[in-house]
Enzyme design. Sequence first.
Site, PDB file in Angstrom:
ATOM      1  N   ASN A  28       1.227  12.541   4.147  1.00  0.00           N
ATOM      2  CA  ASN A  28       0.646  11.701   5.182  1.00  0.00           C
ATOM      3  C   ASN A  28       1.349  12.001   6.504  1.00  0.00           C
ATOM      4  OD1 ASN A  28      -0.808   9.756   6.502  1.00  0.00           O
ATOM      5  ND2 ASN A  28      -0.532   8.221   4.900  1.00  0.00           N
TER       6      ASN A  28
ATOM      7  N   TYR B  99       0.819  -1.206   0.000  1.00  0.00           N
ATOM      8  CA  TYR B  99       0.000   0.000   0.000  1.00  0.00           C
ATOM      9  C   TYR B  99       0.859   1.264   0.000  1.00  0.00           C
ATOM     10  CZ  TYR B  99      -2.752   3.908   1.622  1.00  0.00           C
ATOM     11  OH  TYR B  99      -3.317   5.158   1.733  1.00  0.00           O
TER      12      TYR B  99
ATOM     13  N   HIS C   8      -4.731  16.145  -4.119  1.00  0.00           N
ATOM     14  CA  HIS C   8      -4.992  16.386  -2.706  1.00  0.00           C
ATOM     15  C   HIS C   8      -4.828  17.853  -2.307  1.00  0.00           C
ATOM     16  CE1 HIS C   8      -5.086  12.095  -2.605  1.00  0.00           C
ATOM     17  NE2 HIS C   8      -5.142  12.018  -1.280  1.00  0.00           N
TER      18      HIS C   8
ATOM     19  N   TYR D 179     -13.659  36.424  43.931  1.00  0.00           N
ATOM     20  CA  TYR D 179     -12.930  35.230  43.507  1.00  0.00           C
ATOM     21  C   TYR D 179     -11.918  35.518  42.396  1.00  0.00           C
ATOM     22  CZ  TYR D 179     -16.352  32.264  45.986  1.00  0.00           C
ATOM     23  OH  TYR D 179     -17.128  31.653  46.923  1.00  0.00           O
TER      24      TYR D 179
ATOM     25  N   PHE E 241      -1.082   8.430  11.478  1.00  0.00           N
ATOM     26  CA  PHE E 241      -1.486   9.700  10.882  1.00  0.00           C
ATOM     27  C   PHE E 241      -2.685  10.323  11.588  1.00  0.00           C
ATOM     28  CE2 PHE E 241      -3.272   6.091   8.525  1.00  0.00           C
ATOM     29  CZ  PHE E 241      -4.611   6.230   8.875  1.00  0.00           C
TER      30      PHE E 241
ATOM     31  N   ARG F 115      -8.993  36.582  44.490  1.00  0.00           N
ATOM     32  CA  ARG F 115      -8.585  35.646  45.538  1.00  0.00           C
ATOM     33  C   ARG F 115      -8.185  34.287  44.977  1.00  0.00           C
ATOM     34  NH1 ARG F 115     -12.909  33.469  49.584  1.00  0.00           N
ATOM     35  NH2 ARG F 115     -14.013  35.295  48.760  1.00  0.00           N
TER      36      ARG F 115
END
Length: 508
Positions: free
Chosen positions: A196, A54, A84, A280, A329, A283
């Site tokens: 990739n 592959y 791509h 708050y 990936f 503090r």
Amino acid sequence: MSNCALSGDNLTLEMITDFLRSKGEVSIEGNAAKRVKAARKIVLEVINKGKVVYGINTGFGKLSQVKIPLNELESLQLNLLRSHACGVSDPVDTDIVVLMIFLKINNLSAGYSGCSLEVINKLIELLNKKIYPIVPRRGSVGASGDLAPLAHMSLPLIGEGDVLYKNKRYKSEDLVNQGIYEPIKLGPKDGLSLINGTQYSTALLTSALIQAKDLVLLSELTASMSIEAVLSTDVPFREEIQELRRQKGQKEVAKHVRNFLKNSEIVESHKNCEKVQDPYSFRCVPQVLGAVRDSINFVQEIVENEFNAVTDNPLVFSDSGEILSGGNFHAEPLAMASDQLSIALTEVGNISERRIANLTDQSVSGLPAFLIESSGINSGFMIAHVATASLASENRTLSNPASVGNIPTSANQEDHVSMAPAAGLKLLQIVENVKVIIWIEMLAAAQGMDFRRPLKGGIGSELGYKKVRSLVKYLDKDRIMYVDLRQYKKLLSDYAFLREINDMADSD
């Protein structure tokens, strides 16, 4: 770090920060080059033996079952980059592109991708010649790698796509025709190795993380200035209180605030006042910003692992001669880390906005309404606070997690994706918003400290005050404020100032 020899296994956040700010020369370390060549030899042997593997001699994604003839392997890699490169929207900043290339070089230098050494050397050449590919910011789902952004990053290697060179946009082929660089021919696995990986998602998160470390430090300093301005007590920052909570970040923040308030005449002046407790947002600074620091440390561990990770597929193991397909990936660690940092920085903005509200509220601060003399005819910081409320609210929307938003792709072959780039992009917007919120608080706190004169604040508070007044003058009457608000960029680019307050914060 004027020059950096990458080996694929030793990058740290400090090294990358230094590189981004110095833009030194990059090279590949000698042993790394040997590993790259060894893995490349395995790839070529597989082809020569006629094995089907592959990504080397097959199609991609759902087309992985299609075997590609030997005479079409170069076209396979070329078509991969061209098909791509489907990024959309405006380009990302140059620093993100620089990080992408830098990280890709380091990733390939580990020697498990099986690409040719020529690919790495060409990336190095582009980076050193400051030829930066134009990379659209949107179009990746963070699995199978950051395909579209990395394809755009890689097109200039074959003389295609657009680049930024000497602050001007060019077609890559124009630079090739001018003899500025020569394109390369892609061999088996070269194109897939380039696109990739998680380098786009990593670059987005890394950029945000570097800035977040500066922002939390500035937030501590700014909180200290606000504590001075509203005459808050320094008791909540005492060490014995923090020890009982046992949280590392909380202890660190309290120490920093104590150091910033050291030798404060303002704090000393109201030691015996009748006020019992502060709100708050004053503090609980150690508890809130301490949790932010803990989150930053978590994210830094994830990111530094990713710097030196191999996120290609398939992977080539030259020692055993195996080529294995996996899922490195997938950018899920980066997606979750980006979401975590988004939440943490949103809280930095939230607590800062609350202190600004208290600074401008006469009933809480004891200062003139909206921090301006002759209020009524003057509005002072009234609408500056509104701006921070707007930004804090936007951050709350942006901090909703992207990592849970799966959409299957590639005909359901890639049926779970990370959405790490979306997480990183919205994180960077939160970073920009928090910069402004902190700066507005700094302006407001400095204005409040002016009303406490002739008393002086602590050594850190005074340092922050002087920095503000070097950029923005005292607000004696209403003026156009957006000019003052824009000065935050000068503050955040003053690395000498940031180093000085960091050293002061950490001093014993």
